[in-house]
Design a protein around this motif. Structure first.
Motif, PDB file in Angstrom:
ATOM      1  N   ALA A 241      -0.695  -7.376 -17.932  1.00  0.00           N
ATOM      2  CA  ALA A 241      -0.107  -8.274 -17.311  1.00  0.00           C
ATOM      3  C   ALA A 241       1.105  -8.056 -16.579  1.00  0.00           C
ATOM      4  CB  ALA A 241       0.139  -9.780 -18.023  1.00  0.00           C
ATOM      5  N   PHE A 242       2.169  -7.460 -17.300  1.00  0.00           N
ATOM      6  CA  PHE A 242       3.494  -7.179 -16.885  1.00  0.00           C
ATOM      7  C   PHE A 242       3.259  -5.911 -15.805  1.00  0.00           C
ATOM      8  CE2 PHE A 242       7.792  -5.447 -16.767  1.00  0.00           C
ATOM      9  CZ  PHE A 242       8.397  -6.629 -16.720  1.00  0.00           C
ATOM     10  N   ALA A 243       2.505  -5.044 -16.006  1.00  0.00           N
ATOM     11  CA  ALA A 243       2.311  -3.934 -15.100  1.00  0.00           C
ATOM     12  C   ALA A 243       1.650  -4.463 -13.760  1.00  0.00           C
ATOM     13  CB  ALA A 243       1.533  -3.042 -15.711  1.00  0.00           C
ATOM     14  N   PHE A 244       0.882  -5.602 -13.725  1.00  0.00           N
ATOM     15  CA  PHE A 244       0.277  -6.095 -12.571  1.00  0.00           C
ATOM     16  C   PHE A 244       1.414  -6.912 -11.821  1.00  0.00           C
ATOM     17  CE2 PHE A 244      -1.390 -10.313 -10.910  1.00  0.00           C
ATOM     18  CZ  PHE A 244      -2.186  -9.806  -9.887  1.00  0.00           C
ATOM     19  N   MET A 245       2.495  -7.709 -12.470  1.00  0.00           N
ATOM     20  CA  MET A 245       3.593  -8.385 -12.094  1.00  0.00           C
ATOM     21  C   MET A 245       4.408  -7.236 -11.355  1.00  0.00           C
ATOM     22  SD  MET A 245       4.148 -11.236 -14.870  1.00  0.00           S
ATOM     23  CE  MET A 245       5.464 -12.038 -13.868  1.00  0.00           C
ATOM     24  N   THR A 246       4.632  -6.316 -11.920  1.00  0.00           N
ATOM     25  CA  THR A 246       5.498  -5.273 -11.140  1.00  0.00           C
ATOM     26  C   THR A 246       4.725  -4.806  -9.920  1.00  0.00           C
ATOM     27  OG1 THR A 246       6.111  -4.479 -13.457  1.00  0.00           O
ATOM     28  CG2 THR A 246       6.486  -3.088 -11.440  1.00  0.00           C
ATOM     29  N   ARG A 247       3.484  -4.992  -9.873  1.00  0.00           N
ATOM     30  CA  ARG A 247       2.888  -4.079  -8.703  1.00  0.00           C
ATOM     31  C   ARG A 247       3.072  -5.299  -7.512  1.00  0.00           C
ATOM     32  NH1 ARG A 247      -0.968  -2.323 -12.400  1.00  0.00           N
ATOM     33  NH2 ARG A 247      -2.183  -3.950 -11.942  1.00  0.00           N
ATOM     34  N   VAL A 248       2.912  -6.407  -8.019  1.00  0.00           N
ATOM     35  CA  VAL A 248       3.038  -7.683  -6.885  1.00  0.00           C
ATOM     36  C   VAL A 248       4.281  -7.881  -6.517  1.00  0.00           C
ATOM     37  CG1 VAL A 248       2.548 -10.242  -6.970  1.00  0.00           C
ATOM     38  CG2 VAL A 248       0.841  -9.070  -8.003  1.00  0.00           C
ATOM     39  N   ALA A 249       5.142  -7.645  -7.327  1.00  0.00           N
ATOM     40  CA  ALA A 249       6.653  -7.814  -6.731  1.00  0.00           C
ATOM     41  C   ALA A 249       7.053  -6.568  -5.845  1.00  0.00           C
ATOM     42  CB  ALA A 249       7.564  -7.563  -8.195  1.00  0.00           C
ATOM     43  N   LEU A 250       6.566  -5.530  -6.169  1.00  0.00           N
ATOM     44  CA  LEU A 250       6.833  -4.496  -4.946  1.00  0.00           C
ATOM     45  C   LEU A 250       6.113  -4.848  -3.546  1.00  0.00           C
ATOM     46  CD1 LEU A 250       6.609  -1.255  -7.176  1.00  0.00           C
ATOM     47  CD2 LEU A 250       8.625  -2.406  -6.612  1.00  0.00           C
ATOM     48  N   ALA A 251       4.832  -5.412  -3.764  1.00  0.00           N
ATOM     49  CA  ALA A 251       4.091  -5.720  -2.829  1.00  0.00           C
ATOM     50  C   ALA A 251       4.884  -6.765  -1.914  1.00  0.00           C
ATOM     51  CB  ALA A 251       2.767  -5.919  -2.845  1.00  0.00           C
ATOM     52  N   ALA A 252       5.273  -7.937  -2.729  1.00  0.00           N
ATOM     53  CA  ALA A 252       5.739  -9.300  -2.031  1.00  0.00           C
ATOM     54  C   ALA A 252       7.155  -8.754  -1.365  1.00  0.00           C
ATOM     55  CB  ALA A 252       6.237  -9.976  -3.152  1.00  0.00           C
ATOM     56  N   GLU A 253       7.948  -7.930  -2.061  1.00  0.00           N
ATOM     57  CA  GLU A 253       9.417  -7.426  -1.621  1.00  0.00           C
ATOM     58  C   GLU A 253       9.059  -6.663  -0.363  1.00  0.00           C
ATOM     59  OE1 GLU A 253      13.533  -7.245  -1.606  1.00  0.00           O
ATOM     60  OE2 GLU A 253      11.983  -8.501  -2.992  1.00  0.00           O
ATOM     61  N   LYS A 254       7.891  -6.042  -0.180  1.00  0.00           N
ATOM     62  CA  LYS A 254       7.784  -5.254   1.141  1.00  0.00           C
ATOM     63  C   LYS A 254       7.505  -6.179   2.309  1.00  0.00           C
ATOM     64  CE  LYS A 254       6.021  -0.782  -0.183  1.00  0.00           C
ATOM     65  NZ  LYS A 254       4.917   0.189  -0.339  1.00  0.00           N
ATOM     66  N   MET A 255       6.744  -7.511   1.999  1.00  0.00           N
ATOM     67  CA  MET A 255       6.380  -8.315   2.736  1.00  0.00           C
ATOM     68  C   MET A 255       7.636  -9.461   2.996  1.00  0.00           C
ATOM     69  SD  MET A 255       2.293  -9.112   1.705  1.00  0.00           S
ATOM     70  CE  MET A 255       2.078 -10.069   2.971  1.00  0.00           C
ATOM     71  N   ASN A 256       8.316  -9.478   2.261  1.00  0.00           N
ATOM     72  CA  ASN A 256       9.616 -10.414   2.250  1.00  0.00           C
ATOM     73  C   ASN A 256       9.040 -11.607   2.025  1.00  0.00           C
ATOM     74  OD1 ASN A 256      12.127 -11.259   2.042  1.00  0.00           O
ATOM     75  ND2 ASN A 256      12.342 -11.425   4.283  1.00  0.00           N
TER      76      ASN A 256
END
Length: 78
Positions: free
Chosen positions: A22-37
């Motif tokens: 779950a935490f690894a998934f959240m990390t991937r989502v955080a990186l994608a969200a940051e790219k999209m601002n």
């Protein structure tokens, strides 16, 4: 499970084998969200991640940015 529109937010809950996944998934989502601002509202309890998407700048309504982030998030799910 598909994204649901509820109270002017796109919502979806993801369940994983354990907290680490779950935490690894959240990390991937955080990186994608940051790219999209464009950042989700979310919670994590052990193996479960619940995500809500809305555009704060548009009065907390769902916009194209939310649909794009939802699609990106789905692509990150194992």
């Amino acid at each position: 499970m598909e994204w649901k529109l509820e109270n002017n937010k796109l919502k979806k809950t993801f369940t994983f084998k354990d907290f680490s996944e779950a935490f690894a998934f959240m990390t991937r989502v955080a990186l994608a969200a940051e790219k999209m601002n464009h950042h989700p509202t979310w919670t994590n309890t052990w193996n479960t991640v619940s995500i809500e998407l809305s555009t704060h700048d548009a009065g907390d309504t769902v916009t194209d940015r939310d649909h794009k982030l939802a699609k990106s998030i789905d692509a990150l799910t194992p």
